[in-house]
Write a protein that holds these residues in place. Structure first.
Motif, PDB file in Angstrom:
ATOM      1  N   LEU A 155      48.183  43.144  29.429  1.00 21.94           N
ATOM      2  CA  LEU A 155      47.270  42.627  30.445  1.00 21.94           C
ATOM      3  C   LEU A 155      47.120  43.671  31.539  1.00 21.94           C
ATOM      4  CD1 LEU A 155      48.850  39.097  30.804  1.00 21.94           C
ATOM      5  CD2 LEU A 155      46.833  39.694  29.496  1.00 21.94           C
ATOM      6  N   LYS A 156      45.888  43.984  31.878  1.00 17.90           N
ATOM      7  CA  LYS A 156      45.626  44.958  32.928  1.00 17.90           C
ATOM      8  C   LYS A 156      44.684  44.326  33.943  1.00 17.90           C
ATOM      9  CE  LYS A 156      46.115  49.039  30.038  1.00 17.90           C
ATOM     10  NZ  LYS A 156      45.491  50.280  29.578  1.00 17.90           N
ATOM     11  N   SER A 157      45.049  44.439  35.214  1.00  9.39           N
ATOM     12  CA  SER A 157      44.173  44.011  36.298  1.00  9.39           C
ATOM     13  C   SER A 157      44.166  45.105  37.350  1.00  9.39           C
ATOM     14  CB  SER A 157      44.648  42.685  36.898  1.00  9.39           C
ATOM     15  OG  SER A 157      45.791  42.882  37.695  1.00  9.39           O
ATOM     16  N   SER A 158      43.430  44.874  38.409  1.00  9.43           N
ATOM     17  CA  SER A 158      43.387  45.873  39.475  1.00  9.43           C
ATOM     18  C   SER A 158      44.714  45.965  40.211  1.00  9.43           C
ATOM     19  CB  SER A 158      42.270  45.534  40.458  1.00  9.43           C
ATOM     20  OG  SER A 158      42.499  44.250  41.022  1.00  9.43           O
ATOM     21  N   GLN A 159      45.538  44.910  40.129  1.00 14.82           N
ATOM     22  CA  GLN A 159      46.793  44.881  40.873  1.00 14.82           C
ATOM     23  C   GLN A 159      48.028  45.113  40.027  1.00 14.82           C
ATOM     24  OE1 GLN A 159      46.686  41.065  42.729  1.00 14.82           O
ATOM     25  NE2 GLN A 159      45.251  41.712  44.305  1.00 14.82           N
ATOM     26  N   THR A 179      37.854  41.031  28.126  1.00 14.50           N
ATOM     27  CA  THR A 179      38.045  40.936  29.571  1.00 14.50           C
ATOM     28  C   THR A 179      37.692  39.513  29.961  1.00 14.50           C
ATOM     29  OG1 THR A 179      37.457  43.246  29.908  1.00 14.50           O
ATOM     30  CG2 THR A 179      37.294  41.809  31.811  1.00 14.50           C
ATOM     31  N   MET A 180      38.549  38.887  30.768  1.00 17.20           N
ATOM     32  CA  MET A 180      38.296  37.495  31.111  1.00 17.20           C
ATOM     33  C   MET A 180      38.880  37.135  32.461  1.00 17.20           C
ATOM     34  SD  MET A 180      41.134  35.539  28.821  1.00 17.20           S
ATOM     35  CE  MET A 180      41.379  34.166  29.893  1.00 17.20           C
ATOM     36  N   ARG A 181      38.293  36.098  33.056  1.00 18.04           N
ATOM     37  CA  ARG A 181      38.884  35.499  34.249  1.00 18.04           C
ATOM     38  C   ARG A 181      39.856  34.421  33.784  1.00 18.04           C
ATOM     39  NH1 ARG A 181      33.641  34.346  37.591  1.00 18.04           N
ATOM     40  NH2 ARG A 181      34.127  32.300  36.785  1.00 18.04           N
ATOM     41  N   ILE A 182      40.970  34.332  34.452  1.00 19.95           N
ATOM     42  CA  ILE A 182      41.994  33.354  34.085  1.00 19.95           C
ATOM     43  C   ILE A 182      41.440  31.942  34.174  1.00 19.95           C
ATOM     44  CG2 ILE A 182      44.257  32.410  34.734  1.00 19.95           C
ATOM     45  CD1 ILE A 182      44.271  35.153  33.347  1.00 19.95           C
ATOM     46  N   LEU A 190      42.395  31.348  41.101  1.00 26.52           N
ATOM     47  CA  LEU A 190      42.310  31.722  39.694  1.00 26.52           C
ATOM     48  C   LEU A 190      40.999  32.426  39.370  1.00 26.52           C
ATOM     49  CD1 LEU A 190      43.857  28.586  37.962  1.00 26.52           C
ATOM     50  CD2 LEU A 190      44.904  30.818  38.296  1.00 26.52           C
ATOM     51  N   GLN A 191      39.925  32.058  40.033  1.00 28.50           N
ATOM     52  CA  GLN A 191      38.637  32.695  39.767  1.00 28.50           C
ATOM     53  C   GLN A 191      38.603  34.140  40.217  1.00 28.50           C
ATOM     54  OE1 GLN A 191      35.748  30.086  41.548  1.00 28.50           O
ATOM     55  NE2 GLN A 191      35.608  28.805  39.725  1.00 28.50           N
ATOM     56  N   GLU A 236      41.977  42.567  31.804  1.00 29.29           N
ATOM     57  CA  GLU A 236      41.615  43.151  30.512  1.00 29.29           C
ATOM     58  C   GLU A 236      42.760  42.790  29.583  1.00 29.29           C
ATOM     59  OE1 GLU A 236      40.826  47.358  30.437  1.00 29.29           O
ATOM     60  OE2 GLU A 236      40.041  47.255  32.485  1.00 29.29           O
ATOM     61  N   ILE A 237      42.433  42.181  28.463  1.00 24.99           N
ATOM     62  CA  ILE A 237      43.462  41.748  27.518  1.00 24.99           C
ATOM     63  C   ILE A 237      43.342  42.592  26.259  1.00 24.99           C
ATOM     64  CG2 ILE A 237      44.326  39.811  26.156  1.00 24.99           C
ATOM     65  CD1 ILE A 237      43.008  38.007  28.300  1.00 24.99           C
TER      66      ILE A 237
END
Length: 129
Positions: free
Chosen positions: A112-116, A62-65, A84-85, A90-91
């Motif tokens: 790639l999974k994000s909240s959106q 899991t990472m921030r871009i 970007l922050q 989740e990768i």
């Protein structure tokens, strides 16, 4: 009996109605083209950003871009840095699959999974034996 030199009210109303329908159709086409173009630009920007961010990723995480991009690039613009922050993914890296014609290259699916959004794509990697 004199002939009038103008248009009747009905002729004028029909002409205005036809012009209105043509204008509405043109506005619909322009609106659709604008939305399609904006969507294509968003996808292109997302693909470029993801490919730059995932160059150094070797495992699921899991990472921030912004963290991934800051490893190789300096982001000076405050609005871009803040945007970007706020994006965290989740990768999930799937196992590499060898390309049969080229022994040293493998294809790997990245999810790639994000909240959106949820996205997946393939990247070409060096084959690890």
């Amino acid at each position: 009996m004199g002939h009038s030199r103008g248009f009747s009210l009905i002729e004028t109303l029909v002409a205005v109605a036809i012009a209105s329908l043509a204008t509405m159709a043109l506005m619909h086409v322009v609106s659709y083209a604008t939305a399609t173009s904006a969507n294509a630009l968003k996808r292109f920007d997302s693909s470029i950003m993801m490919s730059l961010a995932l160059e150094s990723i070797d495992e699921s995480t899991t990472m921030r871009i912004s963290d991934a991009l800051n490893k190789r690039y300096s982001i000076d613009h405050p609005l871009i840095r803040d945007a970007l922050q706020s994006v965290t993914y989740e990768i999930h890296l799937q196992p590499q699959e060898n390309i049969s014609l080229l022994d040293s290259i493998a294809l790997q699916k990245v999810i790639l999974k994000s909240s959106q959004e949820n996205r997946s794509f393939f990247r070409i990697t060096a084959h690890t034996r």
